[in-house]
Design an enzyme around this catalytic site. Structure first.
Site, PDB file in Angstrom:
ATOM      1  CB  SER A 143      32.989 -59.994 122.905  1.00  0.00           C
ATOM      2  OG  SER A 143      33.568 -59.359 121.783  1.00  0.00           O
ATOM      3  CE1 TYR A 157      37.474 -58.260 125.982  1.00  0.00           C
ATOM      4  CE2 TYR A 157      36.938 -59.013 123.769  1.00  0.00           C
ATOM      5  CZ  TYR A 157      36.626 -58.266 124.891  1.00  0.00           C
ATOM      6  OH  TYR A 157      35.452 -57.541 124.916  1.00  0.00           O
TER       7      TYR A 157
HETATM    8  N1  LIG Z   1      32.840 -51.806 123.945  1.00  0.00           N
HETATM    9  C1  LIG Z   1      32.986 -52.840 123.138  1.00  0.00           C
HETATM   10  O1  LIG Z   1      33.373 -52.694 121.971  1.00  0.00           O
HETATM   11  C2  LIG Z   1      32.623 -54.207 123.608  1.00  0.00           C
HETATM   12  C3  LIG Z   1      32.228 -55.165 122.663  1.00  0.00           C
HETATM   13  C4  LIG Z   1      31.894 -56.442 123.080  1.00  0.00           C
HETATM   14  C5  LIG Z   1      31.948 -56.752 124.427  1.00  0.00           C
HETATM   15  N2  LIG Z   1      32.347 -55.803 125.344  1.00  0.00           N
HETATM   16  C6  LIG Z   1      32.362 -56.192 126.745  1.00  0.00           C
HETATM   17  O2  LIG Z   1      31.418 -55.385 127.431  1.00  0.00           O
HETATM   18  C7  LIG Z   1      31.731 -55.388 128.824  1.00  0.00           C
HETATM   19  C8  LIG Z   1      31.640 -53.964 129.352  1.00  0.00           C
HETATM   20  O3  LIG Z   1      32.674 -53.197 128.752  1.00  0.00           O
HETATM   21  P1  LIG Z   1      32.453 -51.713 128.219  1.00  0.00           P
HETATM   22  O4  LIG Z   1      32.544 -51.763 126.756  1.00  0.00           O
HETATM   23  O5  LIG Z   1      31.264 -51.111 128.856  1.00  0.00           O
HETATM   24  O6  LIG Z   1      33.827 -51.018 128.702  1.00  0.00           O
HETATM   25  P2  LIG Z   1      34.171 -50.195 130.018  1.00  0.00           P
HETATM   26  O7  LIG Z   1      33.421 -48.923 130.037  1.00  0.00           O
HETATM   27  O8  LIG Z   1      35.649 -50.168 130.065  1.00  0.00           O
HETATM   28  O9  LIG Z   1      33.595 -51.086 131.199  1.00  0.00           O
HETATM   29  C9  LIG Z   1      34.285 -52.162 131.778  1.00  0.00           C
HETATM   30  C10 LIG Z   1      33.736 -52.336 133.180  1.00  0.00           C
HETATM   31  O10 LIG Z   1      34.338 -53.503 133.769  1.00  0.00           O
HETATM   32  C11 LIG Z   1      34.843 -53.149 135.042  1.00  0.00           C
HETATM   33  N3  LIG Z   1      36.007 -53.948 135.392  1.00  0.00           N
HETATM   34  C12 LIG Z   1      37.126 -54.155 134.661  1.00  0.00           C
HETATM   35  N4  LIG Z   1      37.999 -54.900 135.352  1.00  0.00           N
HETATM   36  C13 LIG Z   1      37.421 -55.171 136.555  1.00  0.00           C
HETATM   37  C14 LIG Z   1      37.819 -55.879 137.719  1.00  0.00           C
HETATM   38  N5  LIG Z   1      39.010 -56.493 137.812  1.00  0.00           N
HETATM   39  N6  LIG Z   1      36.966 -55.947 138.775  1.00  0.00           N
HETATM   40  C15 LIG Z   1      35.767 -55.326 138.717  1.00  0.00           C
HETATM   41  N7  LIG Z   1      35.311 -54.651 137.638  1.00  0.00           N
HETATM   42  C16 LIG Z   1      36.146 -54.575 136.575  1.00  0.00           C
HETATM   43  C17 LIG Z   1      35.211 -51.669 134.938  1.00  0.00           C
HETATM   44  O11 LIG Z   1      35.175 -51.054 136.222  1.00  0.00           O
HETATM   45  P3  LIG Z   1      36.437 -50.615 137.108  1.00  0.00           P
HETATM   46  O12 LIG Z   1      37.516 -50.162 136.185  1.00  0.00           O
HETATM   47  O13 LIG Z   1      35.864 -49.521 137.974  1.00  0.00           O
HETATM   48  O14 LIG Z   1      36.785 -51.833 137.896  1.00  0.00           O
HETATM   49  C18 LIG Z   1      34.067 -51.144 134.074  1.00  0.00           C
HETATM   50  O15 LIG Z   1      32.949 -50.843 134.880  1.00  0.00           O
HETATM   51  C19 LIG Z   1      33.117 -56.019 128.948  1.00  0.00           C
HETATM   52  O16 LIG Z   1      32.977 -57.355 129.376  1.00  0.00           O
HETATM   53  C20 LIG Z   1      33.641 -55.978 127.518  1.00  0.00           C
HETATM   54  O17 LIG Z   1      34.584 -56.997 127.284  1.00  0.00           O
HETATM   55  C21 LIG Z   1      32.660 -54.553 124.963  1.00  0.00           C
END
Ligand SMILES: NC(=O)c1ccc[n+]([C@@H]2O[C@H](COP(=O)([O-])OP(=O)(O)OC[C@H]3O[C@@H](n4cnc5c(N)ncnc54)[C@H](OP(=O)(O)O)[C@@H]3O)[C@@H](O)[C@H]2O)c1
Length: 242
Positions: A143, A157
């Site tokens: 991120s 985070y």
């Molecule tokens: N959206 C943003 O603004 C942004 C920006 C920079 C980086 N990111 C990063 O991008 C990545 C994906 O996030 P996203 O934005 O796509 O949000 P999201 O839709 O909330 O996806 C998060 C994913 O991680 C999984 N997850 C969370 N805790 C988990 C656990 N304990 N065990 C297994 N799986 C787990 C969730 O699945 P379950 O709940 O089914 O377990 C979900 O599939 C993350 O690492 C996030 O930090 C996001």
């Protein structure tokens, strides 16, 4: 460019957001996708869509804070599809506690386990095999919070995402001599469910200007399509409109 048809890709956090879109884009390109997250029903929904898109899909429900569940997911993937070509360490979360004062040591450890240690354990589980085969790609989704740690993103985070930088660099140092490559992928704000945890809701227009899941997915497919001689070790992706 190489085809990713028939390549085996583990995607963590595949039940929504960036991971779901990446699974569908890889499947549409003919890859075998192994889908890891906790919510089994959501993974099954993504797997159905991935098969319709043209790929093979395996559902591996796992909590990535549990080493045993990670190793079981890797074993199941190998049993179903054979050797792992690409690992996309994408699972991640955040919590409401953002400051040092508000964060308990237990909360800190839990977030490190989910966001950072999981990527280390997955990497450890596939690296030897990749080195022996002389090829492999590991993409660590971190991120901009790891580039500019802040109270807004939170101390735990930010630290977990900054840790992904170190993991990626050492993976390259260890892996490159054996043909294994690692990429640190740092997106800015993306229009996914994770941002619903932020205090103030975003407007439709704000969400439309953010990075979309398909932007991440297209980038991962591009990385997977590059020849093994090329190592993109860092990607910074920002929304054009701040
Ligand atoms: N959206 C943003 O603004 C942004 C920006 C920079 C980086 N990111 C990063 O991008 C990545 C994906 O996030 P996203 O934005 O796509 O949000 P999201 O839709 O909330 O996806 C998060 C994913 O991680 C999984 N997850 C969370 N805790 C988990 C656990 N304990 N065990 C297994 N799986 C787990 C969730 O699945 P379950 O709940 O089914 O377990 C979900 O599939 C993350 O690492 C996030 O930090 C996001």
């Amino acid at each position: 460019m190489r085809t990713i048809h028939g390549k085996t890709i583990i995607i963590t956090g595949a039940s929504s957001g960036f991971g779901e879109a990446t699974a569908l884009a890889c499947a549409a390109a003919g890859a075998n996708v192994s889908l890891v997250a906790r919510r089994k029903a959501e993974l099954e929904r993504v797997a159905r869509l991935a098969r319709q898109a043209g790929g093979r899909a395996l559902v591996c429900p796992a909590d990535v804070s549990d080493d045993g569940q990670i190793l079981a997911a890797v074993d199941r993937t190998r049993a179903e599809f054979g050797a792992i070509d690409v690992l996309f360490n994408n699972a991640g979360t955040n919590m409401s506690a953002r400051s040092i004062a508000d964060t308990t040591p237990e909360q800190w450890r839990w977030l490190m386990d989910v966001n950072l240690t999981s990527a280390f354990v997955f990497t450890r589980a596939v690296l030897d095999e990749m080195k022996t085969r002389g090829e492999g790609l590991i993409i660590n989704l971190a991120s901009q919070a790891g580039v500019r740690p802040s109270l807004l993103a939170g101390v735990s985070y930010s630290a977990s995402k900054l840790g992904m930088d170190a993991l990626t660099r050492v993976t390259n140092e260890e892996g490159n001599p054996h043909g294994v490559r690692a990429c640190l992928f740092n997106p800015g704000l993306g229009n996914t469910p994770i941002i619903e945890n932020r205090g103030t809701p975003f407007s439709h227009e704000q969400r439309a200007n953010m990075i979309q899941s398909e932007d991440i997915a297209a980038t991962v497919v591009f990385l997977c399509s590059l020849p093994p001689r090329v190592n993109i070790d860092l990607i910074s992706m920002l929304p054009t409109q701040k």
